[in-house]
Design a protein around this motif. Sequence first.
Motif, PDB file in Angstrom:
ATOM      1  N   GLY A 197     -15.268  -7.564  -4.790  1.00 17.88           N
ATOM      2  CA  GLY A 197     -15.770  -8.143  -3.542  1.00 17.88           C
ATOM      3  C   GLY A 197     -14.658  -8.692  -2.666  1.00 17.88           C
ATOM      4  O   GLY A 197     -14.909  -9.151  -1.552  1.00 17.88           O
ATOM      5  N   ALA A 198     -13.413  -8.650  -3.147  1.00 18.34           N
ATOM      6  CA  ALA A 198     -12.256  -9.096  -2.353  1.00 18.34           C
ATOM      7  C   ALA A 198     -11.826  -7.929  -1.479  1.00 18.34           C
ATOM      8  O   ALA A 198     -11.132  -7.022  -1.938  1.00 18.34           O
ATOM      9  N   ARG A 199     -12.217  -7.949  -0.224  1.00 19.70           N
ATOM     10  CA  ARG A 199     -12.120  -6.751   0.610  1.00 19.70           C
ATOM     11  C   ARG A 199     -10.690  -6.341   0.935  1.00 19.70           C
ATOM     12  O   ARG A 199     -10.334  -5.163   0.792  1.00 19.70           O
ATOM     13  N   VAL A 200      -9.863  -7.263   1.396  1.00 17.70           N
ATOM     14  CA  VAL A 200      -8.504  -6.892   1.815  1.00 17.70           C
ATOM     15  C   VAL A 200      -7.684  -6.329   0.650  1.00 17.70           C
ATOM     16  O   VAL A 200      -7.090  -5.253   0.777  1.00 17.70           O
ATOM     17  N   PRO A 201      -7.615  -7.014  -0.511  1.00 23.33           N
ATOM     18  CA  PRO A 201      -6.853  -6.418  -1.617  1.00 23.33           C
ATOM     19  C   PRO A 201      -7.476  -5.130  -2.140  1.00 23.33           C
ATOM     20  O   PRO A 201      -6.765  -4.256  -2.641  1.00 23.33           O
ATOM     21  N   THR A 202      -8.810  -4.999  -2.010  1.00 20.98           N
ATOM     22  CA  THR A 202      -9.453  -3.758  -2.430  1.00 20.98           C
ATOM     23  C   THR A 202      -9.040  -2.601  -1.537  1.00 20.98           C
ATOM     24  O   THR A 202      -8.777  -1.492  -2.008  1.00 20.98           O
ATOM     25  N   VAL A 203      -8.987  -2.840  -0.225  1.00 19.71           N
ATOM     26  CA  VAL A 203      -8.503  -1.812   0.703  1.00 19.71           C
ATOM     27  C   VAL A 203      -7.063  -1.432   0.354  1.00 19.71           C
ATOM     28  O   VAL A 203      -6.683  -0.256   0.399  1.00 19.71           O
ATOM     29  N   THR A 204      -6.249  -2.424   0.002  1.00 22.89           N
ATOM     30  CA  THR A 204      -4.865  -2.159  -0.409  1.00 22.89           C
ATOM     31  C   THR A 204      -4.826  -1.275  -1.654  1.00 22.89           C
ATOM     32  O   THR A 204      -4.035  -0.326  -1.739  1.00 22.89           O
ATOM     33  N   ALA A 205      -5.689  -1.587  -2.623  1.00 20.39           N
ATOM     34  CA  ALA A 205      -5.771  -0.766  -3.842  1.00 20.39           C
ATOM     35  C   ALA A 205      -6.207   0.654  -3.512  1.00 20.39           C
ATOM     36  O   ALA A 205      -5.687   1.626  -4.078  1.00 20.39           O
ATOM     37  N   PHE A 206      -7.151   0.799  -2.585  1.00 20.72           N
ATOM     38  CA  PHE A 206      -7.605   2.131  -2.171  1.00 20.72           C
ATOM     39  C   PHE A 206      -6.467   2.906  -1.511  1.00 20.72           C
ATOM     40  O   PHE A 206      -6.340   4.122  -1.694  1.00 20.72           O
ATOM     41  N   ALA A 207      -5.644   2.215  -0.718  1.00 19.75           N
ATOM     42  CA  ALA A 207      -4.518   2.877  -0.048  1.00 19.75           C
ATOM     43  C   ALA A 207      -3.516   3.407  -1.076  1.00 19.75           C
ATOM     44  O   ALA A 207      -3.033   4.542  -0.965  1.00 19.75           O
ATOM     45  N   ILE A 208      -3.218   2.587  -2.095  1.00 15.12           N
ATOM     46  CA  ILE A 208      -2.303   3.042  -3.152  1.00 15.12           C
ATOM     47  C   ILE A 208      -2.936   4.184  -3.934  1.00 15.12           C
ATOM     48  O   ILE A 208      -2.266   5.167  -4.289  1.00 15.12           O
ATOM     49  N   GLY A 209      -4.244   4.095  -4.170  1.00 10.34           N
ATOM     50  CA  GLY A 209      -4.952   5.175  -4.852  1.00 10.34           C
ATOM     51  C   GLY A 209      -4.944   6.464  -4.040  1.00 10.34           C
ATOM     52  O   GLY A 209      -4.848   7.564  -4.604  1.00 10.34           O
ATOM     53  N   ALA A 210      -5.028   6.346  -2.715  1.00 11.20           N
ATOM     54  CA  ALA A 210      -4.978   7.531  -1.848  1.00 11.20           C
ATOM     55  C   ALA A 210      -3.613   8.208  -1.948  1.00 11.20           C
ATOM     56  O   ALA A 210      -3.525   9.447  -1.984  1.00 11.20           O
ATOM     57  N   VAL A 211      -2.543   7.402  -2.010  1.00 10.14           N
ATOM     58  CA  VAL A 211      -1.196   7.966  -2.187  1.00 10.14           C
ATOM     59  C   VAL A 211      -1.121   8.724  -3.506  1.00 10.14           C
ATOM     60  O   VAL A 211      -0.576   9.842  -3.580  1.00 10.14           O
ATOM     61  N   PHE A 212      -1.683   8.139  -4.553  1.00 11.07           N
ATOM     62  CA  PHE A 212      -1.706   8.795  -5.865  1.00 11.07           C
ATOM     63  C   PHE A 212      -2.458  10.126  -5.788  1.00 11.07           C
ATOM     64  O   PHE A 212      -1.981  11.145  -6.303  1.00 11.07           O
ATOM     65  N   ALA A 213      -3.633  10.125  -5.151  1.00 11.91           N
ATOM     66  CA  ALA A 213      -4.445  11.343  -5.062  1.00 11.91           C
ATOM     67  C   ALA A 213      -3.720  12.443  -4.288  1.00 11.91           C
ATOM     68  O   ALA A 213      -3.734  13.610  -4.681  1.00 11.91           O
ATOM     69  N   ILE A 214      -3.074  12.069  -3.192  1.00 12.97           N
ATOM     70  CA  ILE A 214      -2.350  13.057  -2.380  1.00 12.97           C
ATOM     71  C   ILE A 214      -1.176  13.643  -3.154  1.00 12.97           C
ATOM     72  O   ILE A 214      -0.949  14.862  -3.153  1.00 12.97           O
ATOM     73  N   ASP A 215      -0.434  12.779  -3.843  1.00 16.09           N
ATOM     74  CA  ASP A 215       0.799  13.222  -4.503  1.00 16.09           C
ATOM     75  C   ASP A 215       0.555  13.978  -5.801  1.00 16.09           C
ATOM     76  O   ASP A 215       1.296  14.908  -6.123  1.00 16.09           O
ATOM     77  N   PHE A 216      -0.481  13.592  -6.554  1.00 16.64           N
ATOM     78  CA  PHE A 216      -0.627  14.139  -7.899  1.00 16.64           C
ATOM     79  C   PHE A 216      -1.917  14.917  -8.131  1.00 16.64           C
ATOM     80  O   PHE A 216      -2.126  15.432  -9.218  1.00 16.64           O
ATOM     81  N   VAL A 217      -2.778  15.002  -7.134  1.00 19.66           N
ATOM     82  CA  VAL A 217      -3.992  15.811  -7.271  1.00 19.66           C
ATOM     83  C   VAL A 217      -3.979  16.939  -6.247  1.00 19.66           C
ATOM     84  O   VAL A 217      -3.998  18.120  -6.598  1.00 19.66           O
ATOM     85  N   ILE A 218      -3.890  16.600  -4.978  1.00 27.17           N
ATOM     86  CA  ILE A 218      -3.938  17.617  -3.928  1.00 27.17           C
ATOM     87  C   ILE A 218      -2.710  18.520  -3.970  1.00 27.17           C
ATOM     88  O   ILE A 218      -2.818  19.750  -3.918  1.00 27.17           O
ATOM     89  N   ARG A 219      -1.528  17.921  -4.065  1.00 27.63           N
ATOM     90  CA  ARG A 219      -0.305  18.733  -4.065  1.00 27.63           C
ATOM     91  C   ARG A 219      -0.212  19.624  -5.283  1.00 27.63           C
ATOM     92  O   ARG A 219       0.259  20.762  -5.203  1.00 27.63           O
ATOM     93  N   LEU A 220      -0.643  19.138  -6.435  1.00 25.87           N
ATOM     94  CA  LEU A 220      -0.601  19.959  -7.643  1.00 25.87           C
ATOM     95  C   LEU A 220      -1.578  21.114  -7.548  1.00 25.87           C
ATOM     96  O   LEU A 220      -1.300  22.223  -8.014  1.00 25.87           O
ATOM     97  N   LYS A 221      -2.736  20.874  -6.936  1.00 22.98           N
ATOM     98  CA  LYS A 221      -3.692  21.965  -6.750  1.00 22.98           C
ATOM     99  C   LYS A 221      -3.148  23.025  -5.802  1.00 22.98           C
ATOM    100  O   LYS A 221      -3.405  24.212  -5.962  1.00 22.98           O
ATOM    101  N   ARG A 222      -2.395  22.582  -4.798  1.00 24.49           N
ATOM    102  CA  ARG A 222      -1.842  23.526  -3.826  1.00 24.49           C
ATOM    103  C   ARG A 222      -0.922  24.537  -4.499  1.00 24.49           C
ATOM    104  O   ARG A 222      -0.869  25.706  -4.113  1.00 24.49           O
TER     105      ARG A 222
END
Length: 411
Positions: A197-222
């Motif tokens: 329920g802590a919105r600002v740090p949760t958004v921060t966690a989502f941003a770091i998670g998005a970097v992870f997804a782009i670097d290690f999921v999308i790029r590897l699939k490409r």
Amino acid sequence: MKELLKKTGNKLITFLILLYPLLSSIGRFIPLADTILTLLIIMTLLCEQLPKKRKILKYCLIAFLFWISYSMFPVTTEHSDHVKMLIIFLGAFDAMDSHLYKKAFVVIRRYRKTLLIQLSLILFCNIAFVFLDAGYSEQYTKLWSVSAYRGIYVDPHQCAYHICALLIIMLWISKIQYRRYYFILVAGFEYCAAITGARVPTVTAFAIGAVFAIDFVIRLKRERFDNKGNFMIAVMMSSLILVLVAIILIMNTTFGSKMLESIGKQNFDNGRGSLRTADILLFQKSDWMHKTFGNGTDGVINYHGNMKWGQPIWSHNDFMQVLCGMGIIMFLIYCLEWIKCLVYSFRMSITSGLIVILMIAVAFFNGLYIHSRLTILLPLLFIYMNYRNVDISNELDTSEEEKQVDSICQS
């Protein structure tokens, strides 16, 4: 003397990174662990900064400003804690372009399996606490009128910010050697952050998670698709899945409930805008002495106690808290650190600079320096953004430093 400080700093950063996940996660149950971690962080940063004469002068000035601001309101209830956190924040940012964080990378690379075991155990304990009453904060549940998950941490904000720090370690581990099950660990941490329920740090966690997804999921699939069209179709399908997951999270998590409530009431900062307004008025009506050296950390906190919250709270805004509590000189020093970090990051890469801008927004809308368990690792995040598209084994030759790390741990 310099050589002794360097060797001591190498030992301290090795044990700091190696034990960081564990020590940062058991403070609620073993308070001594939290004290040990704070001392370990401060001693590590001091060993890095003491050999530099200019830095010594800078921190002497900062210590003087801390003392003067305390004398403006001589109560140490919160002042000493804020001083410790600011020292960690300033020391970490000053060390960003030093060998300290290169050594941290070496420790992560050499002992990633040990770190992964700690991260897995921490995630398992947090998931277990989802089903226990001890995993939720009564105070924040009453305040927010929603179930406020805190996991194995003291409160929901600490939980979400600590998860952000653990995700930074996961980024580096994945960069060194990615395994598919890492995605499960990251997804588990993201879920725990979402239900705080802590919105600002949760958004921060989502941003770091998005970097992870782009670097290690999308790029590897490409890399698996020879045809660009097939890859784009796969990306579109993945995007649709992510949208569905986002909708489910919004409808079924505390984070989503609070976001929908904020949209309905048009109150995105949870009433903290009134705190900022009050701080500006406090600064404006202060005399020149208090404008220069502050009203004292506890003075600002007690001032907030007369507002609608009815209890003393800090500004939840780094800039206003430093300006009103420690004065305009300390405020300029704090702002200068962000400016230096921003310039340094944009020189590394645009994405690194954007991450710094996100962190500045976090500092403004929620407060950042007080969460020292994250700020000590922020330079690792900024540096990571620079090495996203390169082979780090070629960029960071660490064979000799790995031998030093091994000798430290063996001794």
